[in-house]
Design an enzyme around this catalytic site. Structure first.
Site, PDB file in Angstrom:
ATOM      1  N   GLY A 197       0.902  -1.212  -0.120  1.00  0.00           N
ATOM      2  CA  GLY A 197       0.129   0.147  -0.054  1.00  0.00           C
ATOM      3  C   GLY A 197       1.044   1.359  -0.110  1.00  0.00           C
ATOM      4  O   GLY A 197       0.538   2.181   0.633  1.00  0.00           O
ATOM      5  N   GLY A 252      -0.421   4.881  -0.951  1.00  0.00           N
ATOM      6  CA  GLY A 252      -1.571   5.265   0.039  1.00  0.00           C
ATOM      7  C   GLY A 252      -1.169   6.667   0.820  1.00  0.00           C
ATOM      8  O   GLY A 252      -0.235   7.103   0.540  1.00  0.00           O
ATOM      9  N   GLN A 253      -2.181   7.173   1.337  1.00  0.00           N
ATOM     10  CA  GLN A 253      -1.914   8.159   2.259  1.00  0.00           C
ATOM     11  C   GLN A 253      -0.831   8.267   3.138  1.00  0.00           C
ATOM     12  O   GLN A 253       0.101   9.248   3.008  1.00  0.00           O
ATOM     13  CB  GLN A 253      -3.393   8.686   3.102  1.00  0.00           C
ATOM     14  CG  GLN A 253      -3.143   9.743   3.646  1.00  0.00           C
ATOM     15  CD  GLN A 253      -4.243  10.235   4.768  1.00  0.00           C
ATOM     16  OE1 GLN A 253      -4.749   8.928   5.326  1.00  0.00           O
ATOM     17  NE2 GLN A 253      -4.470  11.232   5.244  1.00  0.00           N
ATOM     18  N   ASP A 310       0.278  -7.827  -5.688  1.00  0.00           N
ATOM     19  CA  ASP A 310      -1.079  -7.990  -5.403  1.00  0.00           C
ATOM     20  C   ASP A 310      -0.957  -8.824  -4.024  1.00  0.00           C
ATOM     21  O   ASP A 310      -0.654  -9.945  -4.165  1.00  0.00           O
ATOM     22  CB  ASP A 310      -1.659  -8.640  -6.632  1.00  0.00           C
ATOM     23  CG  ASP A 310      -3.093  -9.135  -6.125  1.00  0.00           C
ATOM     24  OD1 ASP A 310      -3.452  -8.874  -5.183  1.00  0.00           O
ATOM     25  OD2 ASP A 310      -3.755  -9.433  -7.087  1.00  0.00           O
ATOM     26  N   ILE A 311      -1.392  -8.269  -2.804  1.00  0.00           N
ATOM     27  CA  ILE A 311      -1.631  -9.060  -1.816  1.00  0.00           C
ATOM     28  C   ILE A 311      -2.452 -10.388  -1.505  1.00  0.00           C
ATOM     29  O   ILE A 311      -2.255 -11.138  -0.673  1.00  0.00           O
ATOM     30  CB  ILE A 311      -1.622  -8.192  -0.559  1.00  0.00           C
ATOM     31  CG1 ILE A 311      -3.135  -7.636  -0.709  1.00  0.00           C
ATOM     32  CG2 ILE A 311      -0.766  -6.885  -0.174  1.00  0.00           C
ATOM     33  CD1 ILE A 311      -3.749  -6.843   0.568  1.00  0.00           C
ATOM     34  N   TYR A 361     -15.208  -2.524   7.620  1.00  0.00           N
ATOM     35  CA  TYR A 361     -13.599  -2.065   7.700  1.00  0.00           C
ATOM     36  C   TYR A 361     -13.077  -2.387   9.235  1.00  0.00           C
ATOM     37  O   TYR A 361     -12.122  -2.979   9.751  1.00  0.00           O
ATOM     38  CB  TYR A 361     -13.507  -0.513   7.437  1.00  0.00           C
ATOM     39  CG  TYR A 361     -12.078   0.056   7.795  1.00  0.00           C
ATOM     40  CD1 TYR A 361     -10.954  -0.391   7.109  1.00  0.00           C
ATOM     41  CD2 TYR A 361     -12.071   1.120   8.646  1.00  0.00           C
ATOM     42  CE1 TYR A 361      -9.701   0.073   7.429  1.00  0.00           C
ATOM     43  CE2 TYR A 361     -10.484   1.858   8.827  1.00  0.00           C
ATOM     44  CZ  TYR A 361      -9.531   1.325   8.367  1.00  0.00           C
ATOM     45  OH  TYR A 361      -8.362   1.789   8.572  1.00  0.00           O
ATOM     46  N   LYS A 409     -10.417  -5.149  10.852  1.00  0.00           N
ATOM     47  CA  LYS A 409      -9.274  -4.570  11.766  1.00  0.00           C
ATOM     48  C   LYS A 409      -9.238  -5.218  13.245  1.00  0.00           C
ATOM     49  O   LYS A 409      -7.852  -5.610  13.597  1.00  0.00           O
ATOM     50  CB  LYS A 409      -9.414  -3.171  11.926  1.00  0.00           C
ATOM     51  CG  LYS A 409      -9.064  -2.118  10.654  1.00  0.00           C
ATOM     52  CD  LYS A 409      -7.534  -2.457  10.254  1.00  0.00           C
ATOM     53  CE  LYS A 409      -7.087  -1.752   9.095  1.00  0.00           C
ATOM     54  NZ  LYS A 409      -5.916  -1.967   8.579  1.00  0.00           N
ATOM     55  N   ILE A 423      -5.893  10.499   9.857  1.00  0.00           N
ATOM     56  CA  ILE A 423      -4.349  11.075   9.714  1.00  0.00           C
ATOM     57  C   ILE A 423      -4.734  12.213   8.788  1.00  0.00           C
ATOM     58  O   ILE A 423      -5.264  12.144   7.688  1.00  0.00           O
ATOM     59  CB  ILE A 423      -3.719   9.908   8.857  1.00  0.00           C
ATOM     60  CG1 ILE A 423      -3.429   8.782   9.907  1.00  0.00           C
ATOM     61  CG2 ILE A 423      -2.195  10.296   8.629  1.00  0.00           C
ATOM     62  CD1 ILE A 423      -2.773   9.015  11.346  1.00  0.00           C
TER      63      ILE A 423
HETATM   64  N1  SER Z   1      -9.241   7.206   8.687  1.00  0.00           N
HETATM   65  C1  SER Z   1      -9.868   5.865   8.319  1.00  0.00           C
HETATM   66  C2  SER Z   1     -11.101   6.068   7.976  1.00  0.00           C
HETATM   67  O1  SER Z   1     -11.702   7.179   8.025  1.00  0.00           O
HETATM   68  C3  SER Z   1     -10.024   5.514   9.947  1.00  0.00           C
HETATM   69  O2  SER Z   1      -8.766   4.603  10.104  1.00  0.00           O
HETATM   70  O3  SER Z   1     -11.622   5.113   7.507  1.00  0.00           O
END
Ligand code: SER
Length: 313
Positions: A8, A11-12, A52-53, A142, A146, A172
């Site tokens: 990733g 990604g951000q 590709d994971i 999500y 996690k 973040i």
């Molecule tokens: N920044 C993430 C989200 O909003 C939270 O882990 O999905």
């Protein structure tokens, strides 16, 4: 010597993390990976490879051929995109993390870091100063993935001795790469709109308070946890935070620099997700076990974001 593979990586978080890791450990010792054509910053100072994971052969060959001893597995589908497409979120987050953990275990690598999130908490979790060890029961796909990742990683540590570590990142805020499909993304978008149009319509309600962190602290927490002495770790999954604010509070702070700035609110499906998460979290386990201490509060973050972005926007 640390030889680190990052998934990733565009990604951000990955975009800035790869740069920081390369500065610390040497460009060639940090392998950036992903499925897309990478941005230039990822190929300037070190190698980038397709990964590709969900492809175990590809994972194993990269880890073996590049003599990797640490994997930072950042590839993940975030909360808002995950609610639009829960099946894809499940496959990417759960199967991807399992493949990585299995590869790290079977190859006997030194360490694996897989981020968790404030999304791992749910509506029945205490909302203020949420402790590290507490009822979780998230209500988004999500969040469910996690919690699974934390539990599976901790299982691997106990059962196989795999050195698994995880940070429950809050929202973040970053000045380089944009976030991709989360509930906390408003706290990045707001800066671009404030600079470009002096107004922003927020998809969360004005009082939707959430824990947050500025990217330099996110990078610092990640590297500090990688470097932490394994013998000092009582936990393997850690709350980390730097500040908590509402959309109204960040707007107020931006107004100190851009007085004409105006915010309006049109909460959408993401408001429900935000309501299921903590307003603030207690990161004393991270502080006690590996010395976590953030540098940026709301006003320092807003000042720095505006300085950085005004040069580009
Ligand atoms: N920044 C993430 C989200 O909003 C939270 O882990 O999905």
């Amino acid at each position: 010597m640390k030889r680190i593979l990052v998934t990733g990586s565009y990604g951000q978080i990955g975009t800035e993390l790869v740069g920081a890791l390369r500065e610390k450990y040497g460009g060639d010792n940090v392998i950036a990976t992903g499925r897309k054509k990478p941005p230039q910053v990822l190929t300037e100072e070190g190698p980038y490879y397709h990964l590709d994971i969900l492809d175990n052969t590809e994972i194993h060959s990269l880890l073996v051929n590049h003599d990797i001893n640490i994997v930072i597995h950042n590839a993940s589908v975030l909360s808002a995109v995950g609610e639009k497409n829960p099946q894809v979120a499940y496959k990417t987050n759960v199967e991807g993390a399992y493949n990585i953990l299995e590869a790290v275990r079977s190859l006997g690598l030194d360490q694996v870091m897989i981020p968790s999130s404030i999304a791992a908490f749910g509506p029945s979790t205490p909302k203020d100063n949420t402790p590290n060890d507490v009822i979780m029961r998230p209500t988004t796909m999500y969040g469910v993935t996690k919690v699974f990742i934390e539990l599976l990683g901790e299982y691997y540590t106990k059962r196989f001795g795999t050195d698994f570590r995880s940070l429950r990142y809050p929202g973040i805020i970053s000045s380089e790469a944009l976030p991709g499909g989360g509930t906390t993304d408003y706290a990045v978008e707001i800066f671009y709109e404030a600079l470009k149009h002096k107004k922003y319509t927020c998809f969360l309600a004005e009082d939707a308070e959430l824990p947050m962190m500025y990217m330099p602290d996110c990078i610092k927490s990640t590297i500090d946890l990688i470097e932490a002495d394994a013998n000092a770790l009582v936990h393997r999954s850690f709350n980390v935070t730097a500040m908590s604010f509402t959309p109204a509070e960040i707007a107020e702070e931006i107004k100190k620099h851009i007085p004409e700035f105006e915010i309006t609110y049109e909460p959408d499906f993401r408001q429900k997700i935000a309501e299921s998460w903590p307003r603030s979290i207690d990161d004393s386990a991270a502080r006690d076990e590996w010395g976590w201490n953030p540098d940026y509060d709301l006003s320092a973050m807003v000042k720095d974001m505006l300085e950085k972005l005004s040069k580009r926007v």
